[in-house]
Each structure stands twice: as C-alpha cells, then as structure tokens.
Write a protein that holds these residues in place. Structure first.
Motif, PDB file in Angstrom:
ATOM      1  N   LEU A 185      -1.939   6.093   7.518  1.00 24.25           N
ATOM      2  CA  LEU A 185      -2.888   5.439   6.623  1.00 24.25           C
ATOM      3  C   LEU A 185      -2.255   4.258   5.889  1.00 24.25           C
ATOM      4  O   LEU A 185      -2.931   3.300   5.520  1.00 24.25           O
ATOM      5  N   VAL A 186      -0.931   4.319   5.673  1.00 23.88           N
ATOM      6  CA  VAL A 186      -0.244   3.291   4.907  1.00 23.88           C
ATOM      7  C   VAL A 186       1.033   2.878   5.635  1.00 23.88           C
ATOM      8  O   VAL A 186       1.803   3.727   6.081  1.00 23.88           O
ATOM      9  N   SER A 187       1.246   1.574   5.760  1.00 24.69           N
ATOM     10  CA  SER A 187       2.504   1.040   6.272  1.00 24.69           C
ATOM     11  C   SER A 187       3.336   0.566   5.090  1.00 24.69           C
ATOM     12  O   SER A 187       2.817  -0.091   4.180  1.00 24.69           O
ATOM     13  N   ALA A 188       4.630   0.887   5.097  1.00 27.80           N
ATOM     14  CA  ALA A 188       5.530   0.466   4.023  1.00 27.80           C
ATOM     15  C   ALA A 188       6.856   0.054   4.650  1.00 27.80           C
ATOM     16  O   ALA A 188       7.569   0.886   5.214  1.00 27.80           O
ATOM     17  N   ASN A 189       7.179  -1.219   4.568  1.00 25.51           N
ATOM     18  CA  ASN A 189       8.369  -1.770   5.203  1.00 25.51           C
ATOM     19  C   ASN A 189       9.288  -2.404   4.170  1.00 25.51           C
ATOM     20  O   ASN A 189       8.827  -3.106   3.262  1.00 25.51           O
ATOM     21  N   VAL A 190      10.582  -2.174   4.331  1.00 27.95           N
ATOM     22  CA  VAL A 190      11.597  -2.749   3.451  1.00 27.95           C
ATOM     23  C   VAL A 190      12.623  -3.477   4.314  1.00 27.95           C
ATOM     24  O   VAL A 190      13.087  -2.930   5.314  1.00 27.95           O
TER      25      VAL A 190
ATOM     26  N   GLY B  78      29.527 -28.416   3.589  1.00 24.83           N
ATOM     27  CA  GLY B  78      28.960 -27.560   2.557  1.00 24.83           C
ATOM     28  C   GLY B  78      28.579 -26.192   3.085  1.00 24.83           C
ATOM     29  O   GLY B  78      28.698 -25.899   4.278  1.00 24.83           O
ATOM     30  N   GLU B  79      28.122 -25.346   2.183  1.00 23.45           N
ATOM     31  CA  GLU B  79      27.666 -24.008   2.574  1.00 23.45           C
ATOM     32  C   GLU B  79      26.554 -23.566   1.633  1.00 23.45           C
ATOM     33  O   GLU B  79      26.647 -23.719   0.410  1.00 23.45           O
ATOM     34  N   VAL B  80      25.502 -23.030   2.224  1.00 26.74           N
ATOM     35  CA  VAL B  80      24.387 -22.450   1.479  1.00 26.74           C
ATOM     36  C   VAL B  80      24.226 -21.001   1.919  1.00 26.74           C
ATOM     37  O   VAL B  80      24.262 -20.703   3.119  1.00 26.74           O
ATOM     38  N   THR B  81      24.059 -20.108   0.954  1.00 26.37           N
ATOM     39  CA  THR B  81      23.865 -18.690   1.265  1.00 26.37           C
ATOM     40  C   THR B  81      22.577 -18.202   0.617  1.00 26.37           C
ATOM     41  O   THR B  81      22.329 -18.439  -0.563  1.00 26.37           O
ATOM     42  N   SER B  82      21.756 -17.545   1.433  1.00 29.32           N
ATOM     43  CA  SER B  82      20.515 -16.939   0.954  1.00 29.32           C
ATOM     44  C   SER B  82      20.583 -15.443   1.205  1.00 29.32           C
ATOM     45  O   SER B  82      20.947 -15.001   2.300  1.00 29.32           O
ATOM     46  N   LYS B  83      20.241 -14.670   0.211  1.00 30.43           N
ATOM     47  CA  LYS B  83      20.209 -13.215   0.386  1.00 30.43           C
ATOM     48  C   LYS B  83      19.065 -12.643  -0.427  1.00 30.43           C
ATOM     49  O   LYS B  83      18.661 -13.211  -1.455  1.00 30.43           O
ATOM     50  N   GLY B  84      18.543 -11.524   0.055  1.00 31.05           N
ATOM     51  CA  GLY B  84      17.417 -10.964  -0.667  1.00 31.05           C
ATOM     52  C   GLY B  84      16.901  -9.689  -0.046  1.00 31.05           C
ATOM     53  O   GLY B  84      17.453  -9.156   0.923  1.00 31.05           O
ATOM     54  N   ILE B  85      15.801  -9.213  -0.626  1.00 30.65           N
ATOM     55  CA  ILE B  85      15.149  -7.992  -0.162  1.00 30.65           C
ATOM     56  C   ILE B  85      13.645  -8.180  -0.271  1.00 30.65           C
ATOM     57  O   ILE B  85      13.154  -8.880  -1.176  1.00 30.65           O
ATOM     58  N   GLU B  86      12.912  -7.592   0.670  1.00 27.68           N
ATOM     59  CA  GLU B  86      11.459  -7.728   0.707  1.00 27.68           C
ATOM     60  C   GLU B  86      10.799  -6.376   0.943  1.00 27.68           C
ATOM     61  O   GLU B  86      11.324  -5.550   1.698  1.00 27.68           O
ATOM     62  N   LEU B  87       9.676  -6.177   0.300  1.00 30.19           N
ATOM     63  CA  LEU B  87       8.877  -4.961   0.461  1.00 30.19           C
ATOM     64  C   LEU B  87       7.452  -5.364   0.787  1.00 30.19           C
ATOM     65  O   LEU B  87       6.855  -6.189   0.093  1.00 30.19           O
ATOM     66  N   ASP B  88       6.902  -4.785   1.866  1.00 28.67           N
ATOM     67  CA  ASP B  88       5.513  -5.039   2.246  1.00 28.67           C
ATOM     68  C   ASP B  88       4.791  -3.712   2.445  1.00 28.67           C
ATOM     69  O   ASP B  88       5.288  -2.829   3.155  1.00 28.67           O
ATOM     70  N   ILE B  89       3.620  -3.579   1.823  1.00 30.67           N
ATOM     71  CA  ILE B  89       2.802  -2.370   1.929  1.00 30.67           C
ATOM     72  C   ILE B  89       1.379  -2.788   2.304  1.00 30.67           C
ATOM     73  O   ILE B  89       0.830  -3.738   1.729  1.00 30.67           O
ATOM     74  N   MET B  90       0.799  -2.095   3.273  1.00 32.51           N
ATOM     75  CA  MET B  90      -0.576  -2.390   3.686  1.00 32.51           C
ATOM     76  C   MET B  90      -1.233  -1.100   4.148  1.00 32.51           C
ATOM     77  O   MET B  90      -0.602  -0.293   4.826  1.00 32.51           O
ATOM     78  N   SER B  91      -2.488  -0.913   3.776  1.00 31.81           N
ATOM     79  CA  SER B  91      -3.185   0.320   4.123  1.00 31.81           C
ATOM     80  C   SER B  91      -4.288   0.068   5.132  1.00 31.81           C
ATOM     81  O   SER B  91      -4.791  -1.047   5.284  1.00 31.81           O
ATOM     82  N   ARG B  92      -4.673   1.140   5.843  1.00 36.92           N
ATOM     83  CA  ARG B  92      -5.951   1.139   6.552  1.00 36.92           C
ATOM     84  C   ARG B  92      -7.059   1.318   5.515  1.00 36.92           C
ATOM     85  O   ARG B  92      -6.785   1.722   4.366  1.00 36.92           O
ATOM     86  N   PRO B  93      -8.311   1.056   5.871  1.00 36.44           N
ATOM     87  CA  PRO B  93      -9.410   1.411   4.969  1.00 36.44           C
ATOM     88  C   PRO B  93      -9.451   2.928   4.760  1.00 36.44           C
ATOM     89  O   PRO B  93      -9.459   3.691   5.721  1.00 36.44           O
ATOM     90  N   ILE B  94      -9.420   3.361   3.512  1.00 33.04           N
ATOM     91  CA  ILE B  94      -9.412   4.779   3.162  1.00 33.04           C
ATOM     92  C   ILE B  94     -10.592   5.035   2.235  1.00 33.04           C
ATOM     93  O   ILE B  94     -10.574   4.637   1.070  1.00 33.04           O
ATOM     94  N   ASN B  95     -11.644   5.653   2.765  1.00 29.28           N
ATOM     95  CA  ASN B  95     -12.847   5.913   1.978  1.00 29.28           C
ATOM     96  C   ASN B  95     -13.357   4.640   1.301  1.00 29.28           C
ATOM     97  O   ASN B  95     -13.749   4.646   0.136  1.00 29.28           O
TER      98      ASN B  95
END
Length: 792
Positions: free
Chosen positions: A597-602, A636-653
């Motif tokens: 019913l719910v997708s949750a990705n990190v 030169g040097e550039v550094t990018s770092k991070g974390i992401e969270l995505d949550i999406m549901s099916r239709p529930i009622n």
C-alpha cells in the motif's frame, strides 16, 4: 558418504519423482489487454477454486505454474473495469493459454482517471532504456503520473517537481525559464529530455501535453553521455489511443490568466492499425509583476502505426511559440535584496523574450521474439530565441547605487539551434544456466548546430556608451523613463557545432532471485568548436551496482558510476580543457510496506568532481603563456553529499499521499579560487514535500475530492562566490530566505463534466530565486485558479 553408484541412483530417483510430480501439473499463461489493445499491468488475476492469485506484469502477462490437472475459473479484477471470468482446463505437462480484454463503462472510466494502483516501486522509467524494474535497479527513480498532475492542477514544471525529494528550482533568470537542479547540480538542457530525446529547457515546457514526468537520480552517463551529475528529467507526452475520446477544458485565474485546451484521440477511420492523438493549448496572462505579460501557443500531434504484429511506429510532433516580457526582478543593492514592492517592474516596458521551439520524433519498436526487442529513434529539434530589453541590474558594471539610482543599458541576443539525434537499442533477456541476464546494447549519435548573435548599443549622447536611461528603483517617478526602442548593431555571429557518438552495453545479472548485479560501460567520442578552436574528446563511463532483496518487499542497493562534463574554457596554451570526470556513489533501501500500500525509499549519495575547471589566478599565469585572458585549469574540487526520502501510497479508501525530504550539502572542497568549504550557490540544504488527496465515498459527497500540497525550500546563497587571493575583492554571497508553500485544491465530477479550483501559496509567502545578484525574481503570491472540463 554415499558411494558413487548409490549417489547416482539416488539422483535418478529424485529426478523421476520430480518429473512425475510435474507430469501431474500444468501451467496457465495469458495476457490482459485494455480495449484499445494496450497491455494492462498490475491487474489482479485469481484461480477461484484454489484461491491462488497474482498480478499482471508491465507487459500485461501472467503465469500460474504447477497447477494440478482439472477445470478452473480464472477471474480478473481491476479498479475501473468490469470483473471477468473464464473457464480453463489444465492438462498435465502442458501450457494452457487464456487471454483477457478488459471492458469498461463510462462511469468506471471516470474512476480509472483519478486512480493509479501502481506504487512508486512499480513504475518503470522509459528514460532508463532497459526496462529494469525499480526494485531491481541500484538507483533512485521517481515517476509523477497523470493522476497527480490532474489532482494538483499543475501549471508549470516546478509544480510537478514539488512531488520529488531533492529536485528544486535554482533560478528563474529573466522570469522566462525554470532552471532545475538536483543533488547540487543543474539539470541543464543536456539533462532534460522529452520522450527520451534531449530538450532545450531555456523555455518553460508546456505541461498540458504531459502524461507523466520521470526522474532518474544520480548518474545517467552510461545511457546519455555527457550529462551533469545529479540526475536526468524526462517529460513524457500523451500517446495515441485506439479508443475514441477526448477532453475540452478552460482554465482561468488571477491576473487575467486564461487557458483553453483540447485533447482528442482515437482510431483513424476506425482502423485497428493507425491511431492518433492531438492536444493543444493557448495561454494568455498578465502577472503579479507590473507590465509583465505572457502568451503561448502549444500544439502536439502524434500517430501510432501498427506495422505488423511485432512492429509499432510512433510519430510525434511538438510546437511551442512562447512570448513573454523579459523581467529581471526587483534588483539588489550591495548584495542585499532591494526593499521594494514584490510587483515592481524595473525593465523597459517593451522588453521581450520570444521563443519558438519545434520537434519531430519517430520511434520504431520491433519485438524480435518474446525475449528480445529492438528500438530505434530519430529526432529533430529546432530552437529559436530573440531576447531584447534593458540589461540586468548590477550587470556589466552598471551597479544599482545605495540610493537606488541605476543607469540602464540595453542588451539583445539571438539563438538559433538545430539538434539531430539517432539512437538504437537492443534489449533482451536470456539465461546462462541458472543465471539470468537482462541486457541493453545501444548506440547513439547526435549533433548540435548552434548559432549565437550578439548586438551592441552605443548611445551618441552618452559618449557612445551602452546607456539607455536612468531610473531609481525606490522611486520610479524620480526620472523620466524612455519608451522608444533603439536600433542595435549586430556585433558578432558565433557558431558552436557539437557532434557526439556513443556506444554502450549493460547487463543486469541475477545470480539468485534475490541477488543481482548491474554492470555496464559507455564509450563517448565528441567533436566541438569554441571560438574557432576545435576540440576532440573521448571518455569511458562505467557503472557498477549490486541489489540484494531479503524479501520481495525490500531491496537494498549500492552503486558506483562515473560521468563527465565537457569544458569550454582554454588553458594557458590556448588548448581546450579536457572533460571533468565525476565519481558518484549511492546506497539505498526501497520498501513496499503494508502489503504494497505504501512505498518508502531512502537513498544516500556522495558525488565528487575532483578536476573542476576554474580560472587560473593572475599571479599564476606564466609570462610566456599564449593565453593570458582568463585561462583555465582543472584544479578544483566540488563535493556533494546528502540523503533523500520518498514516500508514496496507493489509493487507500479514497486517500492517497506523497511525502519526501532531502538534505544536500554541496561545497568547494578544494579550490585555489574560492574559499575552501564554501557552499555552491542556489542549492538549498533542506527541501521537503507533502501532499494528501481524498476522494469522498459518502453518497452525499460522491465524486467530490479535496487535497493539500506543501513544499519547503531551505535557505540558499546567491550573489558571487568570494575569491581567496584577489586584492580588494568586493564579491559577496547573498543569503536567501527559506519558504514554505501551501496549496489547496478541490474538485467535483458530474457525468462527463469536472470542475476544479485551486489556491496556491495560501499563506502568501515571500522569497526569491536569484541568479548572481542581477536577476532577483520573487516567487508568486497567493493566487486563485479554476478549471472546467468536458470529457467524452
């Protein structure tokens, strides 16, 4: 220890028993299609007598293995379609085929328009070319489909991207485009695609023709060559249908916004071989900015030809004529946003930015057999732009004084671009013993013919300097503004051709059902020309990843990829700089929770550009240098770092929701030009998004829905990055305030008519998108819109 003879006998007995057991069972296979002949994915299929079920795959197929011989009832169910039953007889050791064609009523079709049963981890992205399922892909992906686009009544790409973590606007230079970025890097025209073909995003894309938007985060160099780090964006337009239908709509809103549009589709002359689709829109509006207006015409025809049982030809056209006022915003004084009304326009009243963009694409897909397919694309895109108006505040040393006085100059430029591409992809699945392979083999070649025109203005009254007039940004009545349009002299025409060729191979290897490896490499060769200096570059782009699935509802992955970007600068010897290579590392977990019913990705990532192009400091330029005018080096040097969270549901009622959060930190980690550990401009460290929609099921409120959408953008820096070794350096960074957008939507469907209303920026938040310190564009205030549409 079993003796060899006993061991062989034991193996033979087990084999015979297995064959005997198999001989008592059979297999049921089938394909579920919609009434227009398209595959129907994620349809529920069940065997009634033994209560055994499955869902169809992306191609609409389903399989039941090891079914005991006998008679059974197959049942298909899917939201928006009528349930169907078929009687099948299973024969021992044989395969029984049973296909379904879903049928729908008009009432049920309304349901399917507002529902999408696929989860975040079931939506395969076309931009990935190979059709790898998201749970098998060691990379973060997001698909924003038509259900979301309709519910949220999106008007611009920025509205769409508010549903994806870590994707944001880095600027709206001139008020004429939306500059997108992710993970600290710009999604320029090399990273923006329409139907899998590069798309010039220096103009705002039209969203009325979109079926969905795909985002492939991280590196895509193996698939597309020299794309910048951070990801790629693919706009997928509406496709032809053999089922006749259409929609006529009209949207109106604040500041005299009017937008009629239509979308019609069906079989050509009731043919089952040729289908068409035609959608178009016209937009005319003023703005919350004084004297600013826009007008655009969009036209998107397409045809689908079934040239045989295994061959399809898709022909698509795209035309956009966009005319709008050139608007560099409210200005800044000494790297601080000027304290003037949000609506105040500082340019000449006649300033304009006119763009015509047109394209034609032919896609041929041929199924060689059930496991192998060939796909080919040829496409042309033309882009023509004419920019004319007053210069940017603070540009070209024409600074806004502390008291608000600004001496305005004029600027004009033209861009003519022709882009051609051809690509071919072979995809297939096969096994070597117990090891399964999903292979992509491809090649592409593209060509840019770029021509840029530059103009100069010399005012004889001002000693032939670029001076148009003088205004005061705090008090526009202080000086008399000019309204005439002077003639400018064409000063230069520059051609910058670019040719690229690439070949690539990729293999998803399934060692076990739950352990998979992705490996591939691309070779790219490029020929380019800048300032009459030709350059020849080549590069290899490898990709490695591993996916482990401890359960069918969880996928853990890690990946490494190397990408590159071309550099246009020249070194001290007047040689073109080599490409900059970028290492990208990504780890993550994808989850299907609560029975799907719910997708949750990190996802966590680190991106390092360890050979960034930058200017050679004046004191470091050798006396015998050939190029003493702004030579560059890879230091030169550039550094990018991070974390992401995505949550999406099916239709529930009746309820569906989307949520996301991202943290990103992008800095100069080594530089002879900028302060080490200083932030790159335009990138917020924190973004967050959330939306929830509810469709009422109560009989009194049936067909009524409401929704809330919110988007948060943390503080960013603009201005000009501080240099470390330049005497009396006056460059400064500008801190831009964070902001929180909150939208409310409501809709009602009655038979074939729907009515939607929306309030955007409900709390009237104020912030700015800023390029350097000279295009300070405020975000839109609270606005209202309403749409009425009729479907048939």
């Amino acid at each position: 220890m079993i003796a060899p003879l006993q061991k062989n006998l034991f193996t033979l007995i087990l084999t015979l028993l297995s064959l005997s057991a198999f001989a008592q069972t059979g297999t049921i296979k089938g394909v579920v299609r919609t009434s227009d002949g398209q595959p129907a994915p994620f349809v529920n299929v069940a065997l009634k007598e033994i209560n055994k079920g499955t869902t169809t795959s992306e191609d609409g197929s389903f399989t039941f293995k090891n079914v005991k011989a006998g008679s059974y009832t197959l049942i298909t169910t899917f939201v928006g379609f009528q349930p169907q039953e078929k009687q099948v007889t299973v024969t021992s050791g044989e395969v029984t085929n049973s296909d379904f064609t879903l049928s729908e009523s008009s009432e049920q079709l309304e349901e399917i328009v507002v529902s999408d049963t696929r989860t975040l981890n079931e939506k395969t992205v076309d931009i990935g070319k190979s059709g790898i399922k998201p749970m098998d892909l060691p990379q973060s992906t997001i698909v924003i489909d038509k259900t979301i686009l309709d519910n949220q009544q999106v008007g611009r790409i920025s509205d769409v991207l508010a549903n994806a973590s870590g994707i944001y606007l880095m600027g709206t230079t001139g008020g004429v485009q939306e500059e997108i970025a992710g993970r600290g890097f710009s999604y320029g025209s090399s990273n923006t695609f329409k139907n899998g073909v590069r798309y010039n995003n220096a103009v705002m894309p039209e969203v009325t023709g979109l079926e969905r938007v795909e985002i492939l985060k991280g590196s895509a160099a193996i698939l597309y060559g020299n794309v910048t780090a951070g990801g790629v964006l693919n706009l997928v337009t509406k496709k032809p249908k053999f089922q006749n239908g259409g929609e006529l709509s009209f949207r109106t809103g604040s500041y005299d916004f009017y937008k009629p549009s239509f979308d019609v589709y069906g079989a050509l002359n009731n043919s089952n071989k040729v289908a068409y689709r035609l959608n178009s829109s016209y937009e005319n509006s003023r703005s919350f900015r004084d004297n600013v207006k826009a007008e655009r015409i969009y036209f998107n025809p397409s045809f689908l030809i079934k040239a045989g049982k295994k061959t399809e030809i898709l022909v698509e056209g795209d035309y956009l004529n966009d005319k709008r006022t050139l608007d560099y915003g409210t200005g800044s004084v000494n790297y601080v946003v000027a304290d003037i009304p949000r609506s105040r326009f500082l340019g000449a009243s006649w300033s304009y930015y006119n763009t015509i963009q047109k394209s034609a694409t032919i896609t041929v897909t041929h199924a060689l057999n059930d496991s192998w397919a060939l796909n080919g694309i040829v496409s042309y895109q033309g882009y023509n732009n004419d920019l004319f108006g007053t210069t940017r505040p603070n540009a070209s040393s024409q600074l806004v004084a502390t008291d608000g006085t600004w001496v305005r100059g004029l600027q004009r430029s033209g861009t003519d671009q022709d882009y051609y591409i051809g690509q071919v992809n072979l995809t297939g699945k096969f096994s070597t013993g117990s090891v399964k392979h999903q292979v992509l083999i491809g090649a592409d070649q593209d060509k840019y013919d770029n021509t840029a025109q530059a103009y100069t203005y010399a005012n004889p009254i001002a000693s032939n300097k670029n001076v148009y007039d003088t205004i005061n940004i705090y008090d526009l009545s202080k000086y008399q503004q000019r309204t005439d349009i002077p003639a400018l002299t064409l000063s230069s025409t520059t051609k910058n051709p670019l040719n690229r060729t690439g070949v690539y191979v990729q293999d998803l290897v399934s060692i076990l059902e739950n352990l998979k490896f992705l490996a591939g490499v691309r070779y790219s060769y490029m020929e380019s020309e800048t300032a009459n200096v030709k350059s020849y570059d080549d590069a290899f782009s490898p990709r490695l990843g591993v996916v482990y699935q401890p359960t069918k509802d969880m996928s853990v992955f890690a990946s490494y990829a190397n990408s590159f970007t071309l550099n246009t600068g020249l070194d001290i010897n007047n040689n073109r700089l080599a490409p900059s290579f970028i290492d990208q590392y990504e780890v993550g977990v994808k989850n299907e929770l609560f029975k799907g019913l719910v997708s949750a990705n990190v996802t966590a990532y680190k991106i390092v550009n360890s050979n960034l192009a930058q200017s050679v400091l004046v004191q470091d330029i050798p006396a015998d240098a050939v190029n003493k005018t702004n030579p560059q080096e890879l230091a030169g040097e550039v550094t990018s770092k991070g974390i992401e969270l995505d949550i999406m549901s099916r239709p529930i009622n009746g309820i569906s929701f989307i949520a996301g959060y991202s943290y990103n930190d992008t800095r100069y980690t080594k530089s002879s030009q900028y302060i080490d550990n200083s932030r790159l401009r335009y990138n917020p460290q924190h973004t967050a998004n959330a939306s929830i929609f509810y469709t009422f099921t109560n009989p009194l409120l049936k067909n009524f829905n409401v929704g809330f959408t919110s988007f948060y953008v943390g503080n960013r820096v603009a201005g000009r990055s501080t240099r470390t070794t330049v005497t009396n350096d006056t460059y400064k960074l500008m801190t831009l305030p964070d902001y929180f957008l909150f939208d409310f939507s409501a809709g009602y469907n009655w038979n074939n008519v729907s009515l939607r209303a929306k309030v955007s920026n409900l709390f009237n938040q104020l912030s700015y998108n800023v390029h350097d310190d000279n295009s300070v564009n405020p975000i839109a205030p609270r606005m209202f819109s309403a749409t009425v549409s009729y479907k048939w």
